[in-house]
Enzyme design. Structure first.
Site, PDB file in Angstrom:
ATOM      1  N   ASP A   1      33.218  27.242   6.592  1.00 26.21           N
ATOM      2  CA  ASP A   1      32.489  28.180   5.734  1.00 26.21           C
ATOM      3  C   ASP A   1      33.188  28.261   4.380  1.00 26.21           C
ATOM      4  O   ASP A   1      34.396  28.492   4.307  1.00 26.21           O
ATOM      5  CB  ASP A   1      32.427  29.564   6.390  1.00 26.21           C
ATOM      6  CG  ASP A   1      31.347  30.442   5.760  1.00 26.21           C
ATOM      7  OD1 ASP A   1      30.387  29.892   5.177  1.00 26.21           O
ATOM      8  OD2 ASP A   1      31.462  31.673   5.850  1.00 26.21           O
TER       9      ASP A   1
ATOM     10  N   GLU B   1      26.047  38.186   6.440  1.00 26.88           N
ATOM     11  CA  GLU B   1      26.292  37.410   5.219  1.00 26.88           C
ATOM     12  C   GLU B   1      25.141  36.422   5.062  1.00 26.88           C
ATOM     13  O   GLU B   1      24.857  35.632   5.969  1.00 26.88           O
ATOM     14  CB  GLU B   1      27.644  36.685   5.270  1.00 26.88           C
ATOM     15  CG  GLU B   1      28.814  37.669   5.184  1.00 26.88           C
ATOM     16  CD  GLU B   1      30.157  37.004   4.863  1.00 26.88           C
ATOM     17  OE1 GLU B   1      30.299  35.792   5.124  1.00 26.88           O
ATOM     18  OE2 GLU B   1      31.050  37.717   4.350  1.00 26.88           O
TER      19      GLU B   1
ATOM     20  N   ARG C   1      40.894  44.344  -4.997  1.00 29.11           N
ATOM     21  CA  ARG C   1      41.877  44.220  -6.088  1.00 29.11           C
ATOM     22  C   ARG C   1      41.165  44.522  -7.408  1.00 29.11           C
ATOM     23  O   ARG C   1      40.814  43.606  -8.155  1.00 29.11           O
ATOM     24  CB  ARG C   1      42.430  42.783  -6.153  1.00 29.11           C
ATOM     25  CG  ARG C   1      43.187  42.310  -4.925  1.00 29.11           C
ATOM     26  CD  ARG C   1      43.538  40.824  -5.046  1.00 29.11           C
ATOM     27  NE  ARG C   1      42.336  40.014  -5.232  1.00 29.11           N
ATOM     28  CZ  ARG C   1      41.576  39.539  -4.221  1.00 29.11           C
ATOM     29  NH1 ARG C   1      41.918  39.766  -2.983  1.00 29.11           N
ATOM     30  NH2 ARG C   1      40.500  38.832  -4.477  1.00 29.11           N
TER      31      ARG C   1
ATOM     32  N   ARG D   1      33.949  43.801   9.041  1.00 28.76           N
ATOM     33  CA  ARG D   1      34.779  44.017   7.843  1.00 28.76           C
ATOM     34  C   ARG D   1      36.085  44.733   8.148  1.00 28.76           C
ATOM     35  O   ARG D   1      37.099  44.498   7.474  1.00 28.76           O
ATOM     36  CB  ARG D   1      34.001  44.836   6.815  1.00 28.76           C
ATOM     37  CG  ARG D   1      32.702  44.206   6.370  1.00 28.76           C
ATOM     38  CD  ARG D   1      32.918  42.867   5.723  1.00 28.76           C
ATOM     39  NE  ARG D   1      31.672  42.262   5.293  1.00 28.76           N
ATOM     40  CZ  ARG D   1      31.555  40.997   4.921  1.00 28.76           C
ATOM     41  NH1 ARG D   1      32.609  40.199   4.928  1.00 28.76           N
ATOM     42  NH2 ARG D   1      30.397  40.518   4.534  1.00 28.76           N
TER      43      ARG D   1
ATOM     44  N   GLN E   1      38.348  42.203   9.714  1.00 28.41           N
ATOM     45  CA  GLN E   1      38.698  41.245   8.650  1.00 28.41           C
ATOM     46  C   GLN E   1      39.785  41.806   7.728  1.00 28.41           C
ATOM     47  O   GLN E   1      40.752  41.116   7.390  1.00 28.41           O
ATOM     48  CB  GLN E   1      37.431  40.917   7.850  1.00 28.41           C
ATOM     49  CG  GLN E   1      37.593  39.830   6.797  1.00 28.41           C
ATOM     50  CD  GLN E   1      36.273  39.556   6.058  1.00 28.41           C
ATOM     51  OE1 GLN E   1      35.237  40.143   6.361  1.00 28.41           O
ATOM     52  NE2 GLN E   1      36.317  38.659   5.086  1.00 28.41           N
TER      53      GLN E   1
ATOM     54  N   HIS F   1      29.468  37.293  -5.135  1.00 34.50           N
ATOM     55  CA  HIS F   1      30.013  37.882  -3.899  1.00 34.50           C
ATOM     56  C   HIS F   1      31.545  37.956  -3.997  1.00 34.50           C
ATOM     57  O   HIS F   1      32.137  38.996  -3.714  1.00 34.50           O
ATOM     58  CB  HIS F   1      29.587  37.020  -2.700  1.00 34.50           C
ATOM     59  CG  HIS F   1      30.228  37.410  -1.398  1.00 34.50           C
ATOM     60  ND1 HIS F   1      29.851  38.528  -0.693  1.00 34.50           N
ATOM     61  CD2 HIS F   1      31.213  36.818  -0.679  1.00 34.50           C
ATOM     62  CE1 HIS F   1      30.575  38.610   0.421  1.00 34.50           C
ATOM     63  NE2 HIS F   1      31.413  37.595   0.450  1.00 34.50           N
TER      64      HIS F   1
ATOM     65  N   GLU G   1      28.650  44.517  -0.190  1.00 33.42           N
ATOM     66  CA  GLU G   1      28.335  44.614  -1.614  1.00 33.42           C
ATOM     67  C   GLU G   1      27.274  45.676  -1.887  1.00 33.42           C
ATOM     68  O   GLU G   1      27.366  46.432  -2.851  1.00 33.42           O
ATOM     69  CB  GLU G   1      27.805  43.266  -2.111  1.00 33.42           C
ATOM     70  CG  GLU G   1      28.837  42.178  -2.086  1.00 33.42           C
ATOM     71  CD  GLU G   1      28.190  40.820  -2.031  1.00 33.42           C
ATOM     72  OE1 GLU G   1      27.989  40.296  -0.909  1.00 33.42           O
ATOM     73  OE2 GLU G   1      27.857  40.278  -3.100  1.00 33.42           O
TER      74      GLU G   1
ATOM     75  N   THR H   1      28.556  33.598   1.202  1.00 33.28           N
ATOM     76  CA  THR H   1      27.521  34.573   0.878  1.00 33.28           C
ATOM     77  C   THR H   1      26.989  34.331  -0.530  1.00 33.28           C
ATOM     78  O   THR H   1      27.760  34.278  -1.492  1.00 33.28           O
ATOM     79  CB  THR H   1      28.101  35.992   0.977  1.00 33.28           C
ATOM     80  OG1 THR H   1      28.732  36.126   2.240  1.00 33.28           O
ATOM     81  CG2 THR H   1      27.012  37.031   0.832  1.00 33.28           C
TER      82      THR H   1
ATOM     83  N   ASP I   1      26.492  34.602   8.642  1.00 35.96           N
ATOM     84  CA  ASP I   1      27.895  34.634   9.065  1.00 35.96           C
ATOM     85  C   ASP I   1      28.260  36.091   9.369  1.00 35.96           C
ATOM     86  O   ASP I   1      28.820  36.794   8.523  1.00 35.96           O
ATOM     87  CB  ASP I   1      28.754  34.058   7.930  1.00 35.96           C
ATOM     88  CG  ASP I   1      30.242  34.133   8.227  1.00 35.96           C
ATOM     89  OD1 ASP I   1      30.609  34.202   9.401  1.00 35.96           O
ATOM     90  OD2 ASP I   1      31.026  34.122   7.248  1.00 35.96           O
TER      91      ASP I   1
ATOM     92  N   GLU J   1      23.651  33.263   3.786  1.00 38.53           N
ATOM     93  CA  GLU J   1      24.207  31.969   3.373  1.00 38.53           C
ATOM     94  C   GLU J   1      23.210  30.859   3.681  1.00 38.53           C
ATOM     95  O   GLU J   1      22.267  31.031   4.441  1.00 38.53           O
ATOM     96  CB  GLU J   1      25.500  31.659   4.149  1.00 38.53           C
ATOM     97  CG  GLU J   1      26.537  32.768   4.087  1.00 38.53           C
ATOM     98  CD  GLU J   1      27.923  32.317   4.583  1.00 38.53           C
ATOM     99  OE1 GLU J   1      28.157  31.091   4.715  1.00 38.53           O
ATOM    100  OE2 GLU J   1      28.754  33.204   4.839  1.00 38.53           O
TER     101      GLU J   1
ATOM    102  N   THR K   1      27.726  33.289  14.686  1.00 40.46           N
ATOM    103  CA  THR K   1      27.128  32.764  13.457  1.00 40.46           C
ATOM    104  C   THR K   1      25.730  32.313  13.865  1.00 40.46           C
ATOM    105  O   THR K   1      25.570  31.744  14.943  1.00 40.46           O
ATOM    106  CB  THR K   1      27.925  31.573  12.918  1.00 40.46           C
ATOM    107  OG1 THR K   1      29.284  31.984  12.721  1.00 40.46           O
ATOM    108  CG2 THR K   1      27.362  31.058  11.594  1.00 40.46           C
TER     109      THR K   1
ATOM    110  N   LYS L   1      35.058  36.928  12.275  1.00 42.19           N
ATOM    111  CA  LYS L   1      33.933  36.051  11.949  1.00 42.19           C
ATOM    112  C   LYS L   1      33.480  35.196  13.127  1.00 42.19           C
ATOM    113  O   LYS L   1      32.333  34.749  13.141  1.00 42.19           O
ATOM    114  CB  LYS L   1      34.356  35.085  10.828  1.00 42.19           C
ATOM    115  CG  LYS L   1      34.791  35.756   9.541  1.00 42.19           C
ATOM    116  CD  LYS L   1      33.625  35.958   8.627  1.00 42.19           C
ATOM    117  CE  LYS L   1      34.075  36.311   7.219  1.00 42.19           C
ATOM    118  NZ  LYS L   1      32.900  36.487   6.348  1.00 42.19           N
TER     119      LYS L   1
END
Ligand code: MN
Length: 435
Positions: A139, A209, A155, A247, A250, A146, A383, A369, A243, A211, A267, A263
């Site tokens: 992936d 996600e 960050r 969170r 993760q 994204h 998001e 994504t 996917d 994709e 899928t 993850k």
């Protein structure tokens, strides 16, 4: 180069399968995607079919019961035997030759129409299977909007890491848990809220996600990188890919080696592989915003600059259990376009093999994504809800940050452009079950 169009893309072409000519149909004669199926409820061996309108052309029956032009019968043999991978390994000249033969056979006025009419099955009566055995799944992270949105949550002053504009970031995912949709059991896992002891339990931040999945047709030998000039010809086609991501798991586990149990529990891919040959009218130049670094030479080619990108509109839809009970239709959560990807399919192949890593027929590459820059274009709830801080209000008054048990997420995609007939990728749906 796969931007090549031919008679099979001709917009005026119509099929004798009436449903294929309906405006808005995902599978007009210009599409001709392949998938593996059998009659629902039967224990027949799997065979490969072509989606046409709301039907499937059964290629096992089609080979037995209809005459085919020279050469086409040999190409149909692995497909009739259910071996889509065997066909994917044959390469672009074979793919184009069979596409031309199928297009002619399914076109209005075809002499073989009367034979092939007996080889159709309504899609509603087909049980689909994965297109082939997936050896490896990688992936990527090509959706720059994204990456920016997620990076900002983690960050705020340094959202995009310095490698992002130089190489396609990716991780090795897990092939065994890839399905065509259906239930997804809420995963259990280890999480930690800041300052607290780690905790093991059901994920509270389950997400989708949005994709694309890119399917490798022709592999490469170990130690033999695929250059940009040949990279496009290694890719057979695309499906949707969800996917599923936990969170909270993760956030705690991902450093320093990347996603793992957040993850690999599920899928999902859509069942029909839309070939890159079908996508030819929707190829677009690969461009970078002014001031961004040009790709290094091993990730650059004239063909990629001319037509490396692909114009595919992607959508995610949500229907909760309560919406279902009240008869409310699914709500569209997002709409985005694969043109916003920072790297092209060819660049993913060239980069993946640049160290000598061997891709194999049936390998699956996720794009990552695919989100746009605007609100409503986020390809994940992370998001769309700003990391769970801004809940969405649904038509029945329910609120969502992340997914709850009973929620169904459906992904859809289609291509639309002037001078071309709209084609679709179909859809893939998953429903969250309790842990
Ligand atoms: Mn992903």
């Amino acid at each position: 180069m796969s931007a090549h169009t031919d008679a099979s893309h001709e917009p005026l072409l119509r099929s004798w399968v009436a449903s294929a000519n309906q405006p808005g149909c995902d599978f007009p004669i210009q599409n001709l995607p392949l998938g593996r199926f059998r009659r629902a409820g039967s224990d027949e061996a799997l065979r490969v079919g072509v989606a046409i309108g709301d039907h499937v052309l059964d290629l096992q029956l089609a080979l037995e019961r209809s005459p085919w032009p020279n050469g086409a019968a040999a190409l149909l043999e692995p497909l009739a035997a259910g071996d889509l991978a065997g066909y994917m390994a044959m390469g672009r000249p074979a793919w184009r030759a069979l596409r031309a033969a199928l297009s002619a056979a399914l076109a209005e006025g075809s002499e073989t129409g009367p034979f092939l009419e007996l080889c159709l099955l309504p899609q509603a009566q087909a049980e689909m299977a994965l297109p082939c055995r997936i050896g490896d799944y990688t992936d990527f992270y090509t959706g720059i909007h994204h990456a920016l949105a997620v990076g900002k949550l983690m960050r705020p002053d340094n959202p995009l890491l310095p490698n992002y504009k130089w190489l396609p970031v990716g991780y090795h995912g897990r092939a065994s848990s890839i399905t065509l949709g259906g239930p997804v059991k809420r995963p259990q896992g280890q999480t930690r809220s800041s300052g607290e002891m780690p905790h093991f339990g059901p994920s509270q931040r389950l997400d989708h996600e949005l994709e694309l999945g890119l399917w490798v047709g022709v592999g490469n030998e170990l130690g033999a990188p695929v250059g940009m000039d040949r990279a496009d010809d290694r890719l057979f086609g695309v499906t949707l890919l969800n996917d599923w991501s936990a969170r909270d798991i993760q956030g705690w586990e991902y450093q320093p080696l990347g996603p793992f149990l957040a993850k690999n529990f599920s899928t999902m891919v859509s069942p029909w592989i839309v070939t890159f040959d079908a996508l030819a009218p929707f190829r677009r130049p690969f461009t970078r915003p002014a001031g961004d670094p040009p790709p290094l030479p091993y990730l650059d080619s004239e063909a990629n600059r001319a037509a490396g990108a692909v114009d595919i509109t992607l959508e995610a839809w949500l229907q909760t259990a309560r919406m279902r009970e009240q008869g409310l239709p699914a709500l569209r959560l997002s709409q985005s376009n694969a043109l916003d990807a920072y790297w092209t399919p060819a660049q993913l192949v060239a980069h993946h093999t640049s160290n000598g890593c061997n891709l194999q027929t049936g390998d699956l590459l996720g794009t990552g994504t695919l989100s746009g820059a605007q609100p409503g274009q986020g390809g994940s709830l992370l998001e769309l809800t700003a990391g769970g801080r801004q809940p969405l209000t649904l038509p029945d008054g329910e609120r969502r940050t992340f997914l709850e048990d009973g929620d169904t997420v459906t992904l859809r995609a289609y291509c639309q452009a002037a001078g071309a007939v709209r084609i679709g990728l179909g859809s893939v749906s998953g429903t969250v079950l309790p842990a």
